[in-house]
Design an enzyme around this catalytic site. Structure first.
Site, mmCIF file in Angstrom:
data_model
loop_
_atom_site.group_PDB
_atom_site.id
_atom_site.type_symbol
_atom_site.label_atom_id
_atom_site.label_comp_id
_atom_site.label_asym_id
_atom_site.label_seq_id
_atom_site.Cartn_x
_atom_site.Cartn_y
_atom_site.Cartn_z
ATOM 1 N N GLU A 36 3.072 -2.979 8.975
ATOM 2 C CA GLU A 36 2.872 -3.978 10.012
ATOM 3 C C GLU A 36 4.030 -4.969 9.898
ATOM 4 O O GLU A 36 4.299 -5.474 8.805
ATOM 5 C CB GLU A 36 1.535 -4.697 9.804
ATOM 6 C CG GLU A 36 1.271 -5.684 10.915
ATOM 7 C CD GLU A 36 -0.029 -6.462 10.770
ATOM 8 O OE1 GLU A 36 -0.818 -6.185 9.841
ATOM 9 O OE2 GLU A 36 -0.234 -7.363 11.608
ATOM 10 N N ARG A 261 -2.832 1.750 -5.049
ATOM 11 C CA ARG A 261 -1.649 0.955 -4.756
ATOM 12 C C ARG A 261 -0.938 0.563 -6.053
ATOM 13 O O ARG A 261 -1.519 0.611 -7.133
ATOM 14 C CB ARG A 261 -2.022 -0.285 -3.960
ATOM 15 C CG ARG A 261 -2.872 -1.293 -4.733
ATOM 16 C CD ARG A 261 -3.505 -2.349 -3.827
ATOM 17 N NE ARG A 261 -2.512 -3.126 -3.116
ATOM 18 C CZ ARG A 261 -2.368 -3.115 -1.786
ATOM 19 N NH1 ARG A 261 -3.144 -2.378 -1.038
ATOM 20 N NH2 ARG A 261 -1.460 -3.863 -1.215
ATOM 21 N N LYS A 271 1.360 -9.866 1.037
ATOM 22 C CA LYS A 271 2.336 -10.438 1.972
ATOM 23 C C LYS A 271 1.996 -11.886 2.296
ATOM 24 O O LYS A 271 2.886 -12.703 2.507
ATOM 25 C CB LYS A 271 2.368 -9.611 3.266
ATOM 26 C CG LYS A 271 3.283 -8.414 3.161
ATOM 27 C CD LYS A 271 3.555 -7.812 4.516
ATOM 28 C CE LYS A 271 2.618 -6.668 4.787
ATOM 29 N NZ LYS A 271 2.866 -5.952 6.035
HETATM 30 P P1 ATP Z 1 -1.326 -6.419 4.930
HETATM 31 O O1 ATP Z 1 -2.022 -5.267 5.591
HETATM 32 O O2 ATP Z 1 -2.168 -7.292 4.095
HETATM 33 O O3 ATP Z 1 -0.421 -7.175 5.845
HETATM 34 P P2 ATP Z 1 -0.012 -4.384 3.447
HETATM 35 O O4 ATP Z 1 0.726 -4.587 2.180
HETATM 36 O O5 ATP Z 1 -1.155 -3.442 3.497
HETATM 37 O O6 ATP Z 1 -0.375 -5.821 3.870
HETATM 38 P P3 ATP Z 1 1.238 -2.856 5.535
HETATM 39 O O7 ATP Z 1 2.392 -3.237 6.352
HETATM 40 O O8 ATP Z 1 -0.036 -2.543 6.219
HETATM 41 O O9 ATP Z 1 1.043 -4.025 4.531
HETATM 42 O O10 ATP Z 1 1.638 -1.676 4.555
HETATM 43 C C1 ATP Z 1 2.293 -0.511 4.978
HETATM 44 C C2 ATP Z 1 1.932 0.619 4.070
HETATM 45 O O11 ATP Z 1 2.295 0.334 2.732
HETATM 46 C C3 ATP Z 1 0.441 0.883 4.087
HETATM 47 O O12 ATP Z 1 0.253 2.263 4.241
HETATM 48 C C4 ATP Z 1 -0.029 0.409 2.755
HETATM 49 O O13 ATP Z 1 -1.110 1.168 2.311
HETATM 50 C C5 ATP Z 1 1.207 0.586 1.866
HETATM 51 N N1 ATP Z 1 1.198 -0.376 0.768
HETATM 52 C C6 ATP Z 1 1.087 -1.712 0.869
HETATM 53 N N2 ATP Z 1 1.060 -2.280 -0.344
HETATM 54 C C7 ATP Z 1 1.157 -1.275 -1.258
HETATM 55 C C8 ATP Z 1 1.182 -1.221 -2.682
HETATM 56 N N3 ATP Z 1 1.098 -2.314 -3.426
HETATM 57 N N4 ATP Z 1 1.295 -0.006 -3.271
HETATM 58 C C9 ATP Z 1 1.389 1.101 -2.517
HETATM 59 N N5 ATP Z 1 1.370 1.120 -1.173
HETATM 60 C C10 ATP Z 1 1.256 -0.055 -0.538
#
Ligand code: ATP
Ligand code: MG
Length: 560
Positions: A36, A261, A271
């Site tokens: 996102e 994760r 984030k």
């Molecule tokens: P948010 O949804 O809170 O804004 P997010 O870290 O989930 O934050 P996204 O942009 O949705 O952000 O993440 C993109 C992809 O990266 C998703 O598929 C998510 O599962 C993966 N991702 C995010 N953080 C991690 C992590 N710490 N380890 C592994 N994969 C991650």
């Protein structure tokens, strides 16, 4: 690739291997990385990027880069641009498959209409508080909304008017009609669309309604023909919903697979928290070298290879754990050791005058650029009568096992000569401000024919040739390995390390550094790995210490 064969088979690979064996989806492998655009990517995202793009590479498949841009109030073009730059820098290629969920808004809308017509979605007019009260808890079922049994006609009419902007935010919500008594709270009539009157970075003001993640995400995967939709564990309980939305409209059905994760010690990865650090100026931006963002790691001097190796090493599993940041630093050192140019830089200079060296004479000394890589060649370093060495390479009254310079002792200057200290010059406060030394002309290059031993080896730079530099030394951004656990009543920012940045000015570095590009990978002899920062200007260079030389992780491994 023979290299790939050595890679371990983790559970997601096993699933893919089985699907290929069964000719599922005609044995295609098509993954995606779906950020996102509401912040910069961090090292956790790198794990997901390496996994998704890596699997596609390994199985001759494809991986899309897709922006999941369904929430206009938090998203921004700056984030889109940074994400594109970062994924590229990590070394991955989506070819012509750069997609935006917002390009599918019309299709989502049509799926919503289809679900309304099938009696599987309704417009709810409870307010947010009431909806919360109706939801129930983990142990109690929810209550049905009084609006749940609206007719299809009424639902279609209200939804159309929601879309046309006739209502204020929060007035209505489109919900899936599933089961308010489901033990899985995600299945208790989840929201599909809400009214948001914000301008979208791509669709402008065209839409007044925006789809929710759980409703939209599966369709995004479906539209793109994704075979394996890989996400993090917190979505495991959402999978029944992912499946429900796709099945109820009869669309192509990708398989969602969840993995654990990445969490790292001394690091926050949310984030929302990273954004606060930037906005409240605890750091100097998203690419501050202390940030765990890809942009921050790049500016700190990390190589893409080291991050990819790290992601390979930590593996892919199903249970949450926290990785020691020392392991990331270990991967970094291993890689920098192979590629860093060895140079000399004096961080806290002490002037040394070599009294028996001819005034005005300059000799060019040969230095090996990288002992780990013969192809890196050699370079010439100027040597002259006045040089700088490190202040702590001298002690006036040394303890017994001090192997550096002191009055009467002899040391080697790396790539230079043997020198002996004859006296120390002091200022009126008694601080040593200069050393007087003599050199042995028979030790050119730092070697003696007679094989006599010296106490130690120092790095140095010629005073008249040195370039002024600022050097930034970094420590962990947080004082605790678990910064996500803030003490009672305190914010995570209370755990910030006040000494995470130390700035040294008046440093003196080898002239060759003036011509190297920003981002060059360097080792300052005895001081660690460094990189040239983008704040460098002619005449005043700026360097970031990437990481020190001491590998604490390798040490622990060897002991065990
Ligand atoms: P948010 O949804 O809170 O804004 P997010 O870290 O989930 O934050 P996204 O942009 O949705 O952000 O993440 C993109 C992809 O990266 C998703 O598929 C998510 O599962 C993966 N991702 C995010 N953080 C991690 C992590 N710490 N380890 C592994 N994969 C991650
Ligand atoms: Mg997310």
């Amino acid at each position: 690739m023979p290299d790939e064969e050595k890679k371990p088979v983790h559970f997601i690979k096993s699933i893919i291997l089985e699907d290929i064996a069964n000719n599922k989806n005609d044995a295609r492998v098509h993954t995606r990385f779906p950020p996102e655009p509401n912040g910069y990517l961090h090292i956790g995202h790198a794990k997901s990027i390496c996994l998704n793009f890596g699997l596609a590479q390994e199985f001759n498949g494809k991986c899309n880069l897709r922006f999941d841009d369904t929430n206009p109030s938090k998203e921004d073009q700056e984030y889109v641009d940074s994400i594109i730059e970062d994924v590229k820098w990590l070394g991955f290629d989506w070819e012509d498959r750069l997609f935006f969920a917002s390009d599918y808004f019309q299709q989502f809308y049509e799926y919503a209409i289809q679900l309304i017509k099938a009696g599987l979605a309704y417009v709810d007019s409870l307010n947010a508080d009431e909806i919360r009260q109706h939801r129930g808890t983990l142990t109690e079922p929810g209550k049905e909304s009084p609006y749940r049994n609206r007719s299809v006609e009424e639902n279609l009419d209200l939804f159309e008017r929601m879309k046309n902007g006739e209502f204020e935010e929060g007035a209505h919500l489109l919900r899936a009609k599933i089961d308010m008594a489901s033990p899985n709270i995600n299945m208790r009539d989840p929201a599909m669309y809400r009214i948001v009157k914000a301008s979208h970075h791509r669709t402008g003001n065209k839409w007044c309604i925006y789809p929710m993640y759980d409703f939209a995400h599966g369709y995004e995967d479906s539209i793109e023909g994704i075979t394996h939709s890989i996400c993090t564990l917190e979505f495991e309980d959402h999978r029944p919903l992912y499946d429900w939305f796709i099945e109820k409209v009869g669309a192509y059905h990708p398989q969602q697979i969840e993995f654990a994760r990445l969490n790292l010690t001394y690091t926050v990865m949310s984030k929302r928290k990273l954004k606060r650090l930037v906005e409240e100026k605890f750091v100097c931006g998203w690419d501050d070298p202390r940030m765990p963002t890809i942009a921050g790691l790049r500016r700190r001097g990390y190589t893409p290879e080291s991050i990819r190796n790290f992601c390979e090493m930590i593996g892919v599993g199903k249970s949450e754990s926290t990785i020691d940041i020392a392991m990331l630093e270990h991967c970094l050192r291993e890689d920098l050791n192979k590629r860093a140019l060895r140079v000399m830089a004096v961080l806290r200079p002490l002037k040394v005058t070599i009294t028996n060296y001819p005034e005005g004479q300059v000799e060019m000394m040969e230095a090996v650029n990288n002992p780990e890589d013969e192809s890196a060649g050699t370079r010439q370093i100027p040597f002259s009568r006045v040089i700088y060495i490190e202040q702590d390479d001298f002690m006036e009254n040394p303890p017994k096992n001090f192997f550096r310079l002191s009055p009467g002792s002899e040391i080697r200057l790396k790539h230079g000569y043997y020198i002996t200290c004859t006296s120390a010059v002091k200022d009126s406060d008694g601080n040593v401000v200069e050393l007087l030394c003599t050199y042995d002309p028979e030790t050119r290059g730092g070697w003696s024919e007679d094989g006599r031993k010296v106490k130690g080896t120092s790095h140095w730079v010629s005073a008249q040739h040195a370039i002024d530099a600022e050097v930034r030394l970094y420590d962990h951004l947080f004082t605790t390995p678990t910064p996500d656990v803030a003490p009672e009543g305190k914010d995570f920012t209370a755990l910030l390390n006040p000494d995470s940045l130390e700035v040294l000015t008046g440093c003196k570095v080898e002239p060759v550094l003036a011509d190297l590009p920003v981002g060059a990978y360097l080792q300052f002899l005895r001081q660690g790995y460094f990189t040239k920062d983008r704040d460098s200007v002619a005449g005043k260079l700026v360097f970031n210490r990437t990481v020190s030389l001491k590998d604490t992780w390798a040490k622990v491994q060897n002991k065990g």
